[in-house]
Motif scaffolding. Structure first.
Motif, short mmCIF file in Angstrom:
data_model
loop_
_atom_site.label_atom_id
_atom_site.label_comp_id
_atom_site.label_asym_id
_atom_site.label_seq_id
_atom_site.Cartn_x
_atom_site.Cartn_y
_atom_site.Cartn_z
N ILE A 1 0.85 -1.19 0.00
CA ILE A 1 0.00 0.00 0.00
C ILE A 1 0.88 1.24 0.00
CG2 ILE A 1 -1.71 1.31 1.29
CD1 ILE A 1 -2.76 -1.30 2.40
N VAL A 2 0.66 2.12 -0.96
CA VAL A 2 1.38 3.39 -1.01
C VAL A 2 0.37 4.48 -0.67
CG1 VAL A 2 2.91 4.89 -2.32
CG2 VAL A 2 2.82 2.45 -2.84
N SER A 3 0.45 5.00 0.55
CA SER A 3 -0.52 5.99 1.02
C SER A 3 0.15 7.35 1.14
CB SER A 3 -1.11 5.55 2.36
OG SER A 3 -2.06 6.48 2.81
N THR A 4 0.84 7.61 2.24
CA THR A 4 1.59 8.87 2.33
C THR A 4 2.87 8.82 1.51
OG1 THR A 4 2.86 8.16 4.27
CG2 THR A 4 0.73 9.21 4.68
N ALA A 5 3.33 7.59 1.19
CA ALA A 5 4.56 7.35 0.42
C ALA A 5 5.82 7.73 1.18
CB ALA A 5 4.54 8.07 -0.93
N GLY B 1 4.06 -0.39 -6.45
CA GLY B 1 3.11 -0.59 -5.37
C GLY B 1 1.91 -1.37 -5.85
N VAL B 2 1.24 -2.05 -4.94
CA VAL B 2 0.02 -2.77 -5.30
C VAL B 2 -1.15 -1.78 -5.32
CG1 VAL B 2 -1.57 -4.63 -4.71
CG2 VAL B 2 0.87 -4.92 -4.32
N HIS B 3 -1.42 -1.15 -4.19
CA HIS B 3 -2.60 -0.29 -4.06
C HIS B 3 -2.17 1.18 -4.05
CE1 HIS B 3 -4.76 -3.94 -3.25
NE2 HIS B 3 -4.05 -4.18 -2.15
N ALA B 4 -2.57 1.92 -5.06
CA ALA B 4 -2.12 3.31 -5.26
C ALA B 4 -3.06 4.28 -4.56
CB ALA B 4 -2.04 3.62 -6.76
N LEU B 5 -2.98 4.36 -3.23
CA LEU B 5 -3.83 5.30 -2.50
C LEU B 5 -3.34 6.74 -2.63
CD1 LEU B 5 -4.65 3.26 0.73
CD2 LEU B 5 -5.88 3.37 -1.45
N PHE B 6 -2.04 6.97 -2.49
CA PHE B 6 -1.41 8.28 -2.72
C PHE B 6 -2.23 9.43 -2.11
CE2 PHE B 6 0.69 5.94 -6.27
CZ PHE B 6 2.00 6.14 -5.84
N ALA B 7 -2.18 9.55 -0.81
CA ALA B 7 -2.89 10.62 -0.11
C ALA B 7 -2.25 11.97 -0.42
CB ALA B 7 -2.85 10.37 1.39
N ASP B 8 -3.12 12.97 -0.54
CA ASP B 8 -2.68 14.36 -0.72
C ASP B 8 -1.68 14.46 -1.89
OD1 ASP B 8 -4.26 15.03 1.50
OD2 ASP B 8 -2.63 14.56 2.87
N ALA B 9 -0.47 14.99 -1.64
CA ALA B 9 0.51 15.20 -2.70
C ALA B 9 1.56 14.10 -2.73
CB ALA B 9 1.19 16.56 -2.53
N ALA B 10 1.22 12.93 -2.22
CA ALA B 10 2.21 11.85 -2.07
C ALA B 10 2.84 11.45 -3.40
CB ALA B 10 1.56 10.64 -1.41
N TYR B 11 2.06 11.38 -4.45
CA TYR B 11 2.61 10.96 -5.75
C TYR B 11 3.65 11.97 -6.25
CZ TYR B 11 2.72 9.44 -10.65
OH TYR B 11 3.13 9.00 -11.89
N ALA B 12 3.31 13.25 -6.19
CA ALA B 12 4.25 14.29 -6.64
C ALA B 12 5.49 14.30 -5.76
CB ALA B 12 3.56 15.65 -6.60
N GLU B 13 5.32 14.07 -4.48
CA GLU B 13 6.47 14.04 -3.57
C GLU B 13 7.39 12.86 -3.86
OE1 GLU B 13 4.65 14.03 0.24
OE2 GLU B 13 4.05 16.15 0.15
N LEU B 14 6.82 11.72 -4.23
CA LEU B 14 7.64 10.56 -4.57
C LEU B 14 8.39 10.81 -5.87
CD1 LEU B 14 8.55 7.68 -3.97
CD2 LEU B 14 6.44 6.85 -5.06
N GLU B 15 7.74 11.45 -6.83
CA GLU B 15 8.44 11.83 -8.07
C GLU B 15 9.59 12.78 -7.77
OE1 GLU B 15 5.55 11.78 -11.91
OE2 GLU B 15 5.08 13.33 -10.43
N ALA B 16 9.31 13.79 -6.94
CA ALA B 16 10.32 14.80 -6.63
C ALA B 16 11.48 14.22 -5.84
CB ALA B 16 9.68 15.94 -5.84
N CYS C 1 -0.43 -1.56 -9.48
CA CYS C 1 -1.50 -2.40 -10.00
C CYS C 1 -2.76 -1.54 -10.16
CB CYS C 1 -1.77 -3.57 -9.06
SG CYS C 1 -0.36 -4.69 -8.84
N ASP C 2 -3.72 -2.05 -10.94
CA ASP C 2 -4.92 -1.26 -11.21
C ASP C 2 -6.04 -1.54 -10.21
OD1 ASP C 2 -5.52 -3.81 -12.08
OD2 ASP C 2 -6.28 -3.20 -14.05
N THR C 3 -5.67 -1.90 -8.97
CA THR C 3 -6.66 -2.13 -7.93
C THR C 3 -7.30 -0.84 -7.45
OG1 THR C 3 -4.92 -2.07 -6.26
CG2 THR C 3 -5.50 -4.22 -7.15
N VAL C 4 -6.57 0.27 -7.58
CA VAL C 4 -7.08 1.61 -7.31
C VAL C 4 -6.76 2.45 -8.54
CG1 VAL C 4 -6.92 3.67 -5.86
CG2 VAL C 4 -6.75 1.40 -4.81
N CYS C 5 -7.77 3.06 -9.12
CA CYS C 5 -7.55 3.80 -10.36
C CYS C 5 -6.59 4.97 -10.13
CB CYS C 5 -8.90 4.31 -10.89
SG CYS C 5 -8.78 5.11 -12.51
#
Length: 295
Positions: A220-224, A246-261, A270-274
């Motif tokens: 689970i990737v939530s806050t990342a 990650g299996v489940h892409a929850l990515f709370a708030d700006a977590a995705y952008a922060e992981l990229e940065a 995985c496509d379990t969470v769009c």
């Protein structure tokens, strides 16, 4: 197959892929919203005497739970032979113990709710920590579909000379399964958490990483924040930008952008969470589990 598949709001795309693998009929679930905010489900075609498969996108679940509950109950009222739930991501599994005075084990209460309206459920890699299996809290039939084989296939096809890295001790056994499927080495970092958003991890062993592309794998990737801390340690060790899976892409708030940065070379889920990072499909494997439930 005498089954009808209907998608709850937000699960339409995944449901379409799942139905393609099952070859069952498509139904339509209309959720009428009254002015006072109440919901009334309406199903076409008739579900009487047929198996109904409900597909639910259960991330951010609180506003979706009543629609699921009422839809399953109405299907039973209308004479459906069985009502099953495909929940690629299963929420309410983290609170599997009482962590502070005045709290409760909400995982048990959510399980009681779903078990009371559905006959069976299939899901992908729920967060099983203190519970060893879903049968400990769910009274309906359940099947857990592992994401490890599909993740292994993706890594083998897309990453040259990978080395798998688990971001914390809890990921060890799971990362070992993925590495075995790829046929590559792996290592597991140690996590030290000092708060909900403050995480540090140990340095990775240089000899295992030498000459390889690090692939961070977590469920689970939530806050990342755990994955971000691992990316930073890999960068400090002189590794190339890691692939983060990650299996489940929850990515709370700006977590995705922060992981990229933070320096992730690529982020895949995985496509379990769009999510925009989805690149590993689970519908074919889930369809096999659904077929077993209906056999």
């Amino acid at each position: 197959m005498n089954a009808i598949l209907m998608a709850l709001p937000g699960a339409e795309h995944f449901a379409s892929h799942l139905r393609g693998h099952l070859g069952c009929d498509a139904g339509e679930l209309l959720l009428h919203r009254f002015p006072d905010g109440e919901t009334c489900p309406q199903m076409t075609p008739a579900v009487e005497g047929r198996d109904l498969i409900l597909v639910g996108a259960m991330d951010r679940p609180d506003h979706k739970i009543m629609a699921l509950y009422l839809s399953a109950c109405v299907a039973r009222e209308l004479g459906a032979r069985s009502v099953g739930l495909v929940a690629p991501y299963l929420p309410y599994m983290r609170q599997d113990a009482v962590f502070a005075p005045g709290q409760g084990v909400t995982a048990r209460h959510f399980a009681r709710l779903l078990s009371g309206c559905c006959d069976w459920m299939v899901t992908v890699d729920p967060h099983l920590h203190r519970f060893h299996s879903l049968s400990e809290i769910y009274t309906m039939r359940t099947e857990v579909v592992p994401a490890a084989p599909e993740i292994s296939r993706w890594i083998a096809a897309n990453v040259e000379r990978p080395v798998l890295v688990g971001p914390d001790e809890e990921s060890g056994q799971w990362v070992a399964q993925v590495a075995a499927g790829v046929g590559c080495p792996y290592t597991v970092l140690r996590k030290v958490r000092s708060g909900d958003r403050e995480v540090a991890v140990s340095l990775p062993p240089a000899d295992v990483l030498a000459g390889r592309t690090p692939v961070l794998v977590d469920d689970i990737v939530s806050t990342a924040h755990t994955m971000i801390a691992a990316v930073e340690q890999l960068k400090a060790a002189g590794c190339p930008p890691p692939v983060c899976v990650g299996v489940h892409a929850l990515f709370a708030d700006a977590a995705y952008a922060e992981l990229e940065a933070a320096g992730a070379g690529r982020i895949v889920t995985c496509d379990t969470v769009c999510h925009v990072s989805n690149d590993i499909g689970m519908s074919a494997t889930l369809a096999q589990a659904v077929a077993r439930m209906l056999a």
